[in-house]
Structures are given as structure tokens and as C-alpha cells.
Design a protein around this motif. Structure first.
Motif, PDB file in Angstrom:
ATOM      1  N   ALA A   1       0.844  -1.191   0.000  1.00  0.00           N
ATOM      2  CA  ALA A   1       0.000   0.000   0.000  1.00  0.00           C
ATOM      3  C   ALA A   1       0.883   1.245   0.000  1.00  0.00           C
ATOM      4  O   ALA A   1       2.074   1.192   0.327  1.00  0.00           O
ATOM      5  CB  ALA A   1      -0.930   0.000   1.208  1.00  0.00           C
ATOM      6  N   ALA A   2       0.265   2.360  -0.386  1.00  0.00           N
ATOM      7  CA  ALA A   2       0.974   3.641  -0.398  1.00  0.00           C
ATOM      8  C   ALA A   2       0.030   4.727   0.082  1.00  0.00           C
ATOM      9  O   ALA A   2      -1.162   4.724  -0.258  1.00  0.00           O
ATOM     10  CB  ALA A   2       1.483   3.963  -1.802  1.00  0.00           C
ATOM     11  N   PHE A   3       0.554   5.653   0.885  1.00  0.00           N
ATOM     12  CA  PHE A   3      -0.229   6.753   1.433  1.00  0.00           C
ATOM     13  C   PHE A   3       0.450   8.077   1.106  1.00  0.00           C
ATOM     14  O   PHE A   3       1.683   8.172   1.129  1.00  0.00           O
ATOM     15  CB  PHE A   3      -0.333   6.628   2.963  1.00  0.00           C
ATOM     16  CG  PHE A   3      -1.284   5.569   3.431  1.00  0.00           C
ATOM     17  CD1 PHE A   3      -2.544   5.913   3.893  1.00  0.00           C
ATOM     18  CD2 PHE A   3      -0.925   4.226   3.413  1.00  0.00           C
ATOM     19  CE1 PHE A   3      -3.428   4.938   4.340  1.00  0.00           C
ATOM     20  CE2 PHE A   3      -1.799   3.250   3.853  1.00  0.00           C
ATOM     21  CZ  PHE A   3      -3.058   3.608   4.316  1.00  0.00           C
TER      22      PHE A   3
ATOM     23  N   ASP B   1       3.186  14.834  -3.276  1.00  0.00           N
ATOM     24  CA  ASP B   1       3.650  16.108  -3.834  1.00  0.00           C
ATOM     25  C   ASP B   1       5.160  16.143  -4.030  1.00  0.00           C
ATOM     26  O   ASP B   1       5.676  17.025  -4.710  1.00  0.00           O
ATOM     27  CB  ASP B   1       3.211  17.271  -2.939  1.00  0.00           C
ATOM     28  CG  ASP B   1       3.694  17.147  -1.497  1.00  0.00           C
ATOM     29  OD1 ASP B   1       4.287  16.102  -1.156  1.00  0.00           O
ATOM     30  OD2 ASP B   1       3.470  18.083  -0.709  1.00  0.00           O
ATOM     31  N   SER B   2       5.873  15.169  -3.435  1.00  0.00           N
ATOM     32  CA  SER B   2       7.331  15.129  -3.587  1.00  0.00           C
ATOM     33  C   SER B   2       7.766  14.089  -4.615  1.00  0.00           C
ATOM     34  O   SER B   2       8.954  13.804  -4.737  1.00  0.00           O
ATOM     35  CB  SER B   2       7.986  14.827  -2.234  1.00  0.00           C
ATOM     36  OG  SER B   2       7.516  13.598  -1.711  1.00  0.00           O
ATOM     37  N   ILE B   3       6.818  13.541  -5.362  1.00  0.00           N
ATOM     38  CA  ILE B   3       7.116  12.506  -6.345  1.00  0.00           C
ATOM     39  C   ILE B   3       6.906  13.069  -7.745  1.00  0.00           C
ATOM     40  O   ILE B   3       5.906  13.751  -8.018  1.00  0.00           O
ATOM     41  CB  ILE B   3       6.209  11.271  -6.129  1.00  0.00           C
ATOM     42  CG1 ILE B   3       6.522  10.630  -4.770  1.00  0.00           C
ATOM     43  CG2 ILE B   3       6.378  10.246  -7.236  1.00  0.00           C
ATOM     44  CD1 ILE B   3       5.641   9.437  -4.451  1.00  0.00           C
ATOM     45  N   SER B   4       7.827  12.804  -8.642  1.00  0.00           N
ATOM     46  CA  SER B   4       7.719  13.280 -10.019  1.00  0.00           C
ATOM     47  C   SER B   4       6.556  12.591 -10.733  1.00  0.00           C
ATOM     48  O   SER B   4       6.101  11.516 -10.324  1.00  0.00           O
ATOM     49  CB  SER B   4       9.020  13.012 -10.775  1.00  0.00           C
ATOM     50  OG  SER B   4       9.202  11.616 -10.979  1.00  0.00           O
TER      51      SER B   4
ATOM     52  N   LEU C   1       4.264   4.243 -10.304  1.00  0.00           N
ATOM     53  CA  LEU C   1       3.567   3.746  -9.118  1.00  0.00           C
ATOM     54  C   LEU C   1       2.178   3.246  -9.480  1.00  0.00           C
ATOM     55  O   LEU C   1       1.729   2.194  -8.999  1.00  0.00           O
ATOM     56  CB  LEU C   1       3.485   4.865  -8.074  1.00  0.00           C
ATOM     57  CG  LEU C   1       2.780   4.564  -6.755  1.00  0.00           C
ATOM     58  CD1 LEU C   1       3.497   3.465  -6.016  1.00  0.00           C
ATOM     59  CD2 LEU C   1       2.722   5.828  -5.896  1.00  0.00           C
ATOM     60  N   SER C   2       1.499   3.982 -10.345  1.00  0.00           N
ATOM     61  CA  SER C   2       0.137   3.611 -10.744  1.00  0.00           C
ATOM     62  C   SER C   2       0.094   2.310 -11.524  1.00  0.00           C
ATOM     63  O   SER C   2      -0.944   1.631 -11.575  1.00  0.00           O
ATOM     64  CB  SER C   2      -0.483   4.738 -11.583  1.00  0.00           C
ATOM     65  OG  SER C   2      -0.550   5.938 -10.832  1.00  0.00           O
ATOM     66  N   SER C   3       1.223   1.957 -12.145  1.00  0.00           N
ATOM     67  CA  SER C   3       1.269   0.724 -12.937  1.00  0.00           C
ATOM     68  C   SER C   3       1.518  -0.518 -12.087  1.00  0.00           C
ATOM     69  O   SER C   3       1.415  -1.631 -12.579  1.00  0.00           O
ATOM     70  CB  SER C   3       2.361   0.836 -14.007  1.00  0.00           C
ATOM     71  OG  SER C   3       3.659   0.826 -13.417  1.00  0.00           O
ATOM     72  N   LYS C   4       1.853  -0.319 -10.815  1.00  0.00           N
ATOM     73  CA  LYS C   4       2.137  -1.438  -9.922  1.00  0.00           C
ATOM     74  C   LYS C   4       0.855  -1.902  -9.223  1.00  0.00           C
ATOM     75  O   LYS C   4      -0.133  -1.174  -9.138  1.00  0.00           O
ATOM     76  CB  LYS C   4       3.168  -1.031  -8.860  1.00  0.00           C
ATOM     77  CG  LYS C   4       4.489  -0.522  -9.412  1.00  0.00           C
ATOM     78  CD  LYS C   4       5.349  -1.652  -9.923  1.00  0.00           C
ATOM     79  CE  LYS C   4       6.722  -1.152 -10.339  1.00  0.00           C
ATOM     80  NZ  LYS C   4       7.596  -2.252 -10.823  1.00  0.00           N
TER      81      LYS C   4
END
Length: 213
Positions: free
Chosen positions: A46-48, A52-55, A62-65
Motif C-alpha cells: 500500500a501507499a499513502f 507532492d514530492s514525487i515526479s 507507481l500507478s502501474s504497480k
């Protein structure tokens, strides 16, 4: 559930070498901590964050995982890490380990340490771990602590105005039924002189810090 490891976006050079995939660990990325994990070959469950600090490129990756993404607006009443902790506590984990929560902005580091109280209130062992320190809170009681070459120094800091009846055995600087006040340095930088020692206290909350130089 096994241990939940929350990896936040603090300075990556402070992440310990022990950050590795294992069957007994469920990794969760918090904001840029997601990228730290992926760069180490660890795919979080999971990711929370507001991310805003990610390109945009990393966000697309990330969305493809196959990751359960919890996305929030940047303007909110809780930090990304606090939101992740509340979620983690609801999963009934054996313990919660916080990585990437120290060494950056001082205000974030201080509140991340205070967030350990959330685990204490739910009787879930929660610990901040970085390359130089382990930090956790304890309620009144008696505890055994083992020698640890990686973190040889132990400090006991009062997080309430008074900690009553603190006793240390097996330590270089022992104590017996001592009162420890907020702001006292009495219990800073102690060491075990036996393979195992004990610490106990009757009232208050203490922060235990295991450190190395």
C-alpha cells in the motif's frame, strides 16, 4: 498480521541496511518512501500520501504497480504518516516499524516521535528505526533488554512530567526506585554491563532510545 513497516520520505541515507523484503514484513510506502522501497526492489502492498514530492514519471510508474494507493489532498488535518499509522493500527499487526521518519525537518521528526503514542494507546509495539537509533515508548511495568552491539547505548527519557520508581539493573549506571523529571538528563547514554538487563517504573511514560555513535 505480521509486522507492518511504514517507510516515510526522510533522508534515504538514514534508512538501515536491514530494510529488505521478508515474509514477516508488510511494507507500506508513505509519500516519497514509496520510491525508496521500489528503488530497493521492494514492492509495497500500500501507499499513502499526497505524493507532492514525487515526479509525474514516478507517479505513473507507481500507478502501474499492484499497490493499494491511498491518495489525499496536500491540505489536510493529518500528515501522511499519521494517516498511514491509523490504517496500520486497524490491521491488527504484531508490531509497527517506522522508517524514514527522522533526520529531515525538525518539526516533522519531533511529531513523528510523538506519533508513537498512537501505538502505545492501542497496545501495539511501535518503533522508529533509522541507521543510528531505535525509539519506542513504554507504559509502567518491568522489561528485559538484551545486549545489542548495533545499538549499544540506552537512554530513558520521561515523556510525562514525572516518571516514578524507575529502577535499572544490569546497567553501567544502575538506579533504584528513582524519580525522573521532565527535562532531566539523568538517564541519558547508559550501557548494559551484562548480557541482559532490566528496567522498570511505576508511573508515567518513558521513551527508550537505543543508539550508536
Amino acid at each position: 498480521m505480521n509486522a507492518i513497516c511504514l517507510v516515510a520520505g526522510g533522508p534515504r541515507h538514514l534508512l538501515p541496511d536491514t530494510l529488505e523484503q521478508g515474509d514477516d514484513r508488510n511494507y507500506v510506502g508513505v509519500d516519497e518512501g514509496v520510491i525508496y522501497l521500489l528503488n530497493r526492489g521492494i514492492t509495497p502492498s500500500a501507499a499513502f500520501g499526497d505524493f507532492d514530492s514525487i515526479s509525474k514519471q514516478d507517479l505513473n510508474m507507481l500507478s502501474s504497480k499492484n499497490i493499494d494507493i491511498h491518495s489525499f489532498e496536500s491540505e489536510k488535518d493529518m500528515t501522511d504518516l499519521e494517516l498511514a499509522i491509523h490504517w496500520a493500527l486497524d490491521q491488527n499487526p504484531s508490531e509497527i516499524l517506522l522508517f524514514g521518519g527522522t533526520g529531515g525537518r525538525l518539526d516533522h521528526e519531533l511529531i513523528n516521535i510523538q506519533l508513537l503514542k498512537l501505538g502505545l494507546d492501542r497496545n501495539v509495539e511501535m518503533k522508529i528505526v533509522d541507521r543510528n537509533n531505535q525509539i519506542f515508548l513504554k507504559k509502567p511495568g518491568a522489561y528485559t533488554v538484551a545486549e545489542n552491539q548495533q545499538y549499544p547505548y540506552l537512554s530513558f527519557l520521561p515523556t510525562t512530567q514525572v516518571v516514578n520508581g524507575i529502577t535499572l539493573t544490569g546497567f553501567k549506571y544502575p538506579l533504584t526506585n528513582t524519580t525522573l523529571h521532565w527535562g532531566s538528563t539523568l538517564c541519558i547514554s547508559n550501557e548494559l554491563v551484562t548480557k541482559k538487563g532490566t528496567y522498570s517504573f511505576d508511573d508515567g511514560i518513558i521513551m527508550v532510545v537505543r543508539s550508536k555513535d
